[in-house]
Design a protein around this motif. Sequence first.
Motif, short mmCIF file in Angstrom:
data_model
loop_
_atom_site.label_atom_id
_atom_site.label_comp_id
_atom_site.label_asym_id
_atom_site.label_seq_id
_atom_site.Cartn_x
_atom_site.Cartn_y
_atom_site.Cartn_z
N THR A 68 39.42 34.01 41.65
CA THR A 68 39.52 34.93 42.76
C THR A 68 40.12 34.25 43.96
N ALA A 109 37.81 40.01 51.45
CA ALA A 109 38.01 41.45 51.69
C ALA A 109 36.83 42.25 51.13
N ILE A 110 36.38 41.86 49.95
CA ILE A 110 35.24 42.57 49.35
C ILE A 110 33.97 42.34 50.16
N GLU A 132 30.07 45.86 42.75
CA GLU A 132 31.40 45.35 42.40
C GLU A 132 31.26 44.36 41.26
N PHE A 133 32.27 44.36 40.40
CA PHE A 133 32.29 43.41 39.29
C PHE A 133 33.73 43.02 39.02
N TRP A 134 33.98 41.76 38.85
CA TRP A 134 35.32 41.33 38.46
C TRP A 134 35.24 40.00 37.75
N GLU A 135 36.31 39.74 36.98
CA GLU A 135 36.38 38.51 36.18
C GLU A 135 37.63 37.74 36.57
N GLY A 136 37.61 36.45 36.33
CA GLY A 136 38.79 35.62 36.56
C GLY A 136 38.77 34.99 37.94
N GLY A 191 32.94 33.60 26.77
CA GLY A 191 34.29 33.12 26.48
C GLY A 191 35.03 32.81 27.77
N LYS A 233 41.01 37.94 48.73
CA LYS A 233 40.44 39.07 48.00
C LYS A 233 38.92 39.05 48.06
N LEU A 234 38.37 37.84 47.89
CA LEU A 234 36.92 37.73 47.91
C LEU A 234 36.37 38.10 49.30
N THR A 259 38.25 33.39 30.36
CA THR A 259 39.20 34.45 30.72
C THR A 259 40.59 34.07 30.23
N ILE A 296 34.32 34.20 31.73
CA ILE A 296 34.03 33.60 33.04
C ILE A 296 35.31 33.00 33.62
N PRO A 297 35.41 32.81 34.93
CA PRO A 297 34.38 33.17 35.90
C PRO A 297 34.20 34.69 36.01
N PRO A 304 39.07 27.43 36.38
CA PRO A 304 39.03 28.30 37.57
C PRO A 304 37.67 28.27 38.28
N PHE A 334 41.44 42.99 40.00
CA PHE A 334 40.17 42.61 39.42
C PHE A 334 39.75 43.30 38.15
#
Lengths: 201, 179
Positions: free
Chosen positions: B161, B168-169, B155-159, A191, B165-166, A193, B141-142, B70, A16
Amino acid sequence: MKKLRLTFVILFFLGFSSAFALDVGAPIPRPSHSMKNIDGSLVTLGDFKKEKGLLVIFSCNSCPWVKAWESRMASIGNDYSKKGVGVILINSNDARKVKQDSFEEMQKRAKEVGFEFPYVVDEGSTVARAFGATKTPEVYLFNAEGILVYQGAIDDHAQDEKRVRKPYLLNALKSLVEGKEISQTKTKAMGCTIKFSDPSS
Amino acid sequence: MDFWPKHAIFPGMSRKLLFWISLIPIFSFGCAKPTPIPLTPITAQKVLAYAKDSEGKLTLINAWATWCKPCVDEFPLLLSLREEYQPKGIYFLFANVDFPSEKNQVIRFLNQMGVSFETYMKDQNDEEFIDGLYEKWNGSIPAFFLLNDSGRVLEFWEGETEEAKLRAILDRYVRKGEK
């Protein structure tokens, strides 16, 4: 249990986080790494830096934000490549994931938009990873010494050029070419990814 | 028509006319347009305010757009996770960042997805929205932000998922009871 927790943490960060982002003041990453240009030649960032500096834009064919900005990317790039700044557009998207980003589509797009500078394939997304780039479009401007002096957006209004109030990149380029200090060195805009190649592929 | 009583309020009105008038609500019910999905304009500050108003719950913010493949691909998954995790104390807040001129397209998409709850659309310039939401976000984004009710980003994440994984968080925070 501890092992499991550690594994999760490692997986989490691999999956992530954008591990790092190139900061203003950093040198050009991977300056000798060869990338294939749409004319078939191999180019490196080091080769393309000119006497005033180097403008690198992470771009692609498939992102609507890129599409909204690309005529400005073309006019700014074409203009400043004649003013001593090397200009290069890098597509780091994995074309296996996004068909619109194939080499042939890149050739077509460059012709349509009128890029008079290299538009290259970042095989394996290697250069994007080295820059810590995560999205398109994303701008990196280096000075004559190859030091990052501006990073971020093209301007403050993707959708409508007439409503631009802050032409960030143009201001930075103007200052760079005139040997003045760049007042705003970091900006942000929305933008897409980057669709990174899987590390194993 | 004898079953239709003489109307007490409009005694002069014929029974036949009254009968047809009384059918209007029945027919109009079938032809009624669906209730428009709320797509509320929002700033980053309001997003954070919603998270802070969540009274001990967590808020998962999803920044998305209709043209972002995505985002669109994972939207059904997010809807089903919303159903599953909201009762466990994780609110889902969808913040759309399409261009304002695409609002109708966004509404069409939400309709197709069967969304009937309130979602939001960015109503702020990019830089203010991005920095206002989280300074480490660069605007791609996403993007996902898990906030507690102090507005702190946990928590912060890009792309895109993956579901595992989602989950699990989210499960980790459900177990922890993080506030």
